[in-house]
Design a protein around this motif. Structure first.
Motif, mmCIF file in Angstrom:
data_model
loop_
_atom_site.group_PDB
_atom_site.id
_atom_site.type_symbol
_atom_site.label_atom_id
_atom_site.label_comp_id
_atom_site.label_asym_id
_atom_site.label_seq_id
_atom_site.Cartn_x
_atom_site.Cartn_y
_atom_site.Cartn_z
ATOM 1 N N LYS A 29 0.641 -1.058 0.048
ATOM 2 C CA LYS A 29 -0.031 -0.089 -0.013
ATOM 3 C C LYS A 29 1.001 1.254 0.023
ATOM 4 O O LYS A 29 0.342 2.512 -0.331
ATOM 5 N N TRP A 101 -1.922 -3.979 -6.846
ATOM 6 C CA TRP A 101 -1.587 -3.235 -5.888
ATOM 7 C C TRP A 101 -2.858 -3.630 -4.650
ATOM 8 O O TRP A 101 -4.053 -3.919 -5.195
ATOM 9 N N ARG A 250 -4.232 5.998 -2.252
ATOM 10 C CA ARG A 250 -3.401 4.537 -2.249
ATOM 11 C C ARG A 250 -3.186 4.469 -3.798
ATOM 12 O O ARG A 250 -2.096 4.055 -4.074
#
Length: 439
Positions: A29, A101, A250
């Motif tokens: 993250k 991700w 993020r």
């Protein structure tokens, strides 16, 4: 947890009976690469490629769905390429890269990860929002109180204000899309007004996994123009809005840190390859952040394709003397071809919800003024705003190619070919990519 991979995730069919390596590169993250051996292998392989395709999924996606959706998009691309560009008019030795991700905001009975599009899997009915994503920004006492408030069916005005006060510091992010620099902590009262104005959803229906937010939200009867302090507030609206902002931040952080480093490494190691960036939803923010953040790479990428991007419609805006240039405007000069971006009126999350959630500064304008798009509207909902560098065209299908333009952006009005936020792997989107490859 999957076993460690030190090379391609798999080998996939390519043109002329050849094959191509397909890498999956993971980031945490913070944007730190967690698969460095695979990344090193990728950079070496890129030096021998004619074309490198770098894909990024959006939010709320798991590993199984990611790999499935990446493959489905590639299957569509391969079919269109075989129909319209076989044999290729030049050497074509592709290398494929999928970014992974941590975008999941729903949790269920197993661990889940990325997806390029938005299909609701079989286990979606068991999934619920992971409140820990918000709780991790609080100390123990604050987190305990947050979980109590989040567990309520409705909140009174005082409790809603308390919830907003708890969450506001976690929602202070840098608005890189608008180029306006660091943001101040949102005002708690303003957050409550926004939460009250947001379209609601059936509390019994789970949020769809794999998309931006729910595909078909229903309004709760609240007039956004007049929304203010209500007698009660559904905390689910607050949680949805807050997770939208956290994942937005993020995506930018992962893109501007780890994916940027990877992209720069590929471009430097493969001076002759054409690098193509493809991002869906918040994945568009990932690839734009990778390209636009910081200093320019050693050379431009060849193309950028943004599929229903969940970024500000003003991210490419011209400077006008009173407002700065859009935060992603540097990407226009770092791409050899015009950036292609789709927008569709059928994308309910981006046309009906995004502008409620993605508002960090004080409310500078009403949600809608005289029918104009919101100042906070999404690029994938209304197309680029406040920029003179754009050509708007209707979506095309093979064999009708997109015409060369001197403008730096081609905005594709995709109402006829994109029926919802997750409807991005189809012959029309594959054709758009192939037009960039054939250019």
């Amino acid at each position: 947890m999957t076993a460690a991979i030190r090379g391609p995730w798999k080998i996939v069919p390519s043109s002329g009976g050849q094959t191509a390596p397909f890498y999956m590169i993971r980031f945490d993250k913070r944007g730190v690469c967690t698969s460095p051996a695979s990344l090193a292998h990728l950079v070496t392989a890129s030096a021998e490629a004619t074309d490198v395709f770098l894909f990024s999924h959006g939010w709320n996606n798991d590993w199984a769905a990611a790999t499935r959706r990446y493959e489905q998009f590639l299957e569509q691309f391969t079919q269109v390429r075989e129909q319209e560009w076989d044999p290729p008019a030049r050497e074509f030795r592709p290398v494929l890269v999928g970014v992974h991700w941590p975008s999941t905001v729903l949790v269920g009975g197993d661990d889940r990860g990325p997806d390029i599009a938005g299909e609701e899997p079989e286990a979606a009915e068991e999934a619920e929002v992971d409140l820990g994503l918000l709780g991790e920004h609080l100390d123990a006492d604050q987190a305990a109180r947050f979980y109590e408030l989040a567990d309520e069916a409705q909140l009174t005005g005082a409790d809603a204000l308390e919830l907003a006060s708890l969450l506001a510091p976690a929602l202070a992010g840098a608005d890189d899309e608008l180029g306006s620099g660091p943001e101040h902590t949102p005002d708690a009262k303003e957050l409550v007004r926004l939460w009250a104005a947001m379209p609601s959803e059936d509390p019994q229906a789970p949020t769809s996994r794999g998309g931006f937010v729910d595909e078909t939200p229903e309004t709760n009867g609240t007039d956004p123009q007049a929304a203010g302090w209500l007698d009660t507030l559904n905390p689910r609206n607050a949680i949805r809005s807050a997770t939208v902002l956290l994942m937005k931040d993020r995506a930018g952080r992962v893109g501007g840190a780890g994916v940027r480093t990877m992209l720069h490494g590929i471009l430097k190691a493969s001076p002759d390859s054409r690098v193509h960036l493809i991002g869906h939803s918040y994945g568009a923010k990932v690839v734009l952040s990778a390209l636009a953040a910081g200093s320019a790479p050693t050379r431009p990428v060849e193309s950028v394709l943004l599929l229903q991007p969940a970024t500000s419609a003003k991210c490419f805006a011209d400077p006008d003397g009173t407002e700065p240039a859009g935060g992603y405007r540097p990407a226009l000069d770092r791409c050899a071809q015009p950036i292609m971006t789709t927008f569709s009126r059928h994308d309910a999350p981006l046309t009906k919800l995004f502008h409620f959630a993605a508002r960090r500064a004080s409310d500078r304008r009403e949600v809608v003024i005289a029918g104009a798009p919101s100042e906070f509207a999404a690029l994938g909902g209304v197309g680029p705003q406040d920029t003179s560098s754009v050509t708007v065209v209707d979506a095309r299908t093979a064999p009708q190619r997109y015409q060369h333009t001197t403008e730096q952006i081609i905005a594709i009005r995709a109402d006829a070919v994109i029926s919802g936020h997750g409807d991005v792997q189809n012959p029309a989107t594959a054709w758009a990519l192939l037009c960039q490859v054939m250019e």
